[in-house]
Enzyme design. Structure first.
Site, short mmCIF file in Angstrom:
data_model
loop_
_atom_site.label_atom_id
_atom_site.label_comp_id
_atom_site.label_asym_id
_atom_site.label_seq_id
_atom_site.Cartn_x
_atom_site.Cartn_y
_atom_site.Cartn_z
N SER A 27 0.86 -1.20 0.00
CA SER A 27 0.00 0.00 0.00
C SER A 27 0.88 1.23 0.00
O SER A 27 2.04 1.19 0.45
CB SER A 27 -0.86 0.02 1.27
OG SER A 27 -1.53 1.27 1.40
N TYR A 66 -1.74 -0.98 10.70
CA TYR A 66 -1.92 -1.44 9.32
C TYR A 66 -0.74 -1.02 8.44
O TYR A 66 -0.20 -1.82 7.66
CB TYR A 66 -3.24 -0.88 8.79
CG TYR A 66 -3.46 -1.06 7.30
CD1 TYR A 66 -3.94 -2.26 6.79
CD2 TYR A 66 -3.20 -0.02 6.40
CE1 TYR A 66 -4.16 -2.42 5.42
CE2 TYR A 66 -3.42 -0.17 5.04
CZ TYR A 66 -3.90 -1.38 4.56
OH TYR A 66 -4.11 -1.53 3.21
P1 NAD Z 1 -11.42 -6.17 0.59
O1 NAD Z 1 -12.04 -6.08 1.91
O2 NAD Z 1 -12.29 -6.35 -0.57
O3 NAD Z 1 -10.36 -7.35 0.58
C1 NAD Z 1 -9.64 -7.75 1.70
C2 NAD Z 1 -9.88 -9.23 1.90
O4 NAD Z 1 -9.03 -9.72 2.92
C3 NAD Z 1 -11.28 -9.58 2.35
O5 NAD Z 1 -12.15 -9.78 1.27
C4 NAD Z 1 -11.07 -10.85 3.15
O6 NAD Z 1 -11.44 -11.99 2.40
C5 NAD Z 1 -9.57 -10.90 3.37
N1 NAD Z 1 -9.25 -11.10 4.78
C6 NAD Z 1 -9.14 -10.17 5.76
N2 NAD Z 1 -8.87 -10.78 6.93
C7 NAD Z 1 -8.78 -12.10 6.68
C8 NAD Z 1 -8.54 -13.25 7.48
N3 NAD Z 1 -8.30 -13.14 8.80
N4 NAD Z 1 -8.57 -14.47 6.89
C9 NAD Z 1 -8.82 -14.59 5.58
N5 NAD Z 1 -9.05 -13.54 4.77
C10 NAD Z 1 -9.04 -12.32 5.31
O7 NAD Z 1 -10.53 -4.86 0.42
P2 NAD Z 1 -9.40 -4.46 -0.64
O8 NAD Z 1 -9.25 -3.01 -0.48
O9 NAD Z 1 -9.66 -5.03 -1.96
O10 NAD Z 1 -8.11 -5.13 -0.02
C11 NAD Z 1 -7.23 -5.94 -0.77
C12 NAD Z 1 -5.80 -5.56 -0.47
O11 NAD Z 1 -5.55 -4.25 -0.96
C13 NAD Z 1 -5.43 -5.54 1.00
O12 NAD Z 1 -4.15 -6.12 1.14
C14 NAD Z 1 -5.36 -4.07 1.33
O13 NAD Z 1 -4.45 -3.82 2.37
C15 NAD Z 1 -4.82 -3.54 0.01
N6 NAD Z 1 -4.99 -2.10 -0.20
C16 NAD Z 1 -6.22 -1.59 -0.38
C17 NAD Z 1 -6.34 -0.22 -0.60
C18 NAD Z 1 -7.68 0.41 -0.81
O14 NAD Z 1 -7.73 1.64 -0.89
N7 NAD Z 1 -8.76 -0.33 -0.93
C19 NAD Z 1 -5.21 0.59 -0.64
C20 NAD Z 1 -3.97 0.02 -0.46
C21 NAD Z 1 -3.87 -1.33 -0.24
#
Ligand code: NAD
Ligand code: MG
Length: 294
Positions: free
Chosen positions: A186, A199
């Site tokens: 991120s 985080y």
């Molecule tokens: P999202 O909630 O759709 O996806 C995150 C997923 O993590 C969840 O769907 C869930 O299945 C999984 N998860 C969380 N805890 C878990 C556990 N204990 N066991 C199994 N699965 C678990 O959100 P997203 O934004 O698509 O996140 C995906 C990735 O992108 C993450 O690594 C997040 O840190 C990263 N990210 C997101 C953003 C943003 O702005 N959305 C920015 C930077 C990084």
């Protein structure tokens, strides 16, 4: 000739109505719904015959990658929490529609056994594994370090750092030369928000883990990279991922002036796993709407 598209207005600015979901959130309850590329992603056979495991592939960025990978010809396994079954089944449907194999892997990745189980089940169902995407993560904001309990800190470390380390460790013995590991880091790894200290630490750890493993696994023909997203509209955000007031203008402080949509990130994961990236390892690809990364 294709039409020139303005990246500022390709998608509307997100100005979401007030909303909170229990953690983990569901894509199906996002207001407005996010674009996972369901209608738009066009595959070109770039991952034909590959076997991919995507943690957190039920929703958000991981789901957009799952759809794209299936359309590029890969078999796709997605892991997710049991509470996300409905989102996961929708994505399984999109994968199956492409005529490739799909595998649903519910369970909590904070548990060591689950990290090992998802790798073994993928290998069993697909006859191997050659792409691992460490994408699952927990993000819960806290006003102050004084409100951040040991239990919360530990849960975020376990879901993000320990899970990606354990899934990777279980997968490596199966990975042949040409395989690829990708971590979702991120912009928080470099530019942490005041409310996301724990985080942000995990995202820096995942970024560094990918760079260290690239050194270790390069001599075995395995490439390791990371993607560093900026603000993307996913269920992570309204399920206690951000304070309510930050959600109202989510992503508008980027040079492009809006939040990203998951569909816009899939191409980066396709590229990093593809043959076109055969000399790319130890790299972090930022998709931040223009916010600088080192
Ligand atoms: P999202 O909630 O759709 O996806 C995150 C997923 O993590 C969840 O769907 C869930 O299945 C999984 N998860 C969380 N805890 C878990 C556990 N204990 N066991 C199994 N699965 C678990 O959100 P997203 O934004 O698509 O996140 C995906 C990735 O992108 C993450 O690594 C997040 O840190 C990263 N990210 C997101 C953003 C943003 O702005 N959305 C920015 C930077 C990084
Ligand atoms: Mg989800």
């Amino acid at each position: 000739m294709s039409e020139l598209i303005d990246p500022r207005t390709k998608y509307e600015k997100i100005a979401p109505p007030k909303q909170t979901q229990p953690e983990p959130g569901l894509d199906s309850k996002l207001e407005p719904l996010a674009d996972l590329g369901e209608e738009s992603y066009v595959g070109h056979g770039r991952l034909k015959g590959r076997k991919a495991l995507i943690t957190g592939g039920d929703s958000g960025l991981g789901a957009a990658v799952a759809i794209a990978y299936a359309r590029e010809g890969a078999d796709v396994a997605i892991s997710y929490l049991p509470a996300e079954e409905s989102d996961a089944q929708r994505i399984i449907g999109f994968i199956e529609k492409e005529g490739v194999k799909a595998l649903a892997l519910p369970g909590d990745l904070r548990e060591k056994e689950q990290c090992e189980k998802i790798v073994e089940e993928t290998v069993k169902a697909f006859g191997g594994i050659d792409i691992v995407i460490n994408n699952a993560s927990k993000q819960v904001w806290h006003e102050s370090i004084e409100d951040l309990s040991d239990e919360d800190f530990d849960a975020t470390m376990k879901a993000n750092v320990y899970a990606s380390y354990r899934v990777t460790r279980a997968a490596v013995p199966h990975l042949k030369p040409g395989s690829s590991i990708i971590f979702t880091s991120s912009i928080q790894a470099y530019d942490p928000s005041e409310t996301l200290v724990d985080y942000a630490v995990t995202k820096a750890a995942m970024n560094t883990m990918s760079k260290g493993l690239a050194q270790q696994l390069g001599p075995r023909g395995i490439r390791v990279n990371a993607v560093a997203p900026g603000p993307f509209w996913t269920p992570l955000q309204p399920s206690y991922g951000q304070p309510q007031e930050k959600l109202q203008t989510f992503g508008q402080d980027t040079p492009l002036g809006r939040a990203g949509q998951p569909a816009e990130i899939a191409g980066a994961y396709v590229y990093l796993a593809s043959e076109e990236a055969s000399y790319v390892s130890g790299e972090t690809l930022g998709l931040t709407g223009g916010r600088p990364t080192p």
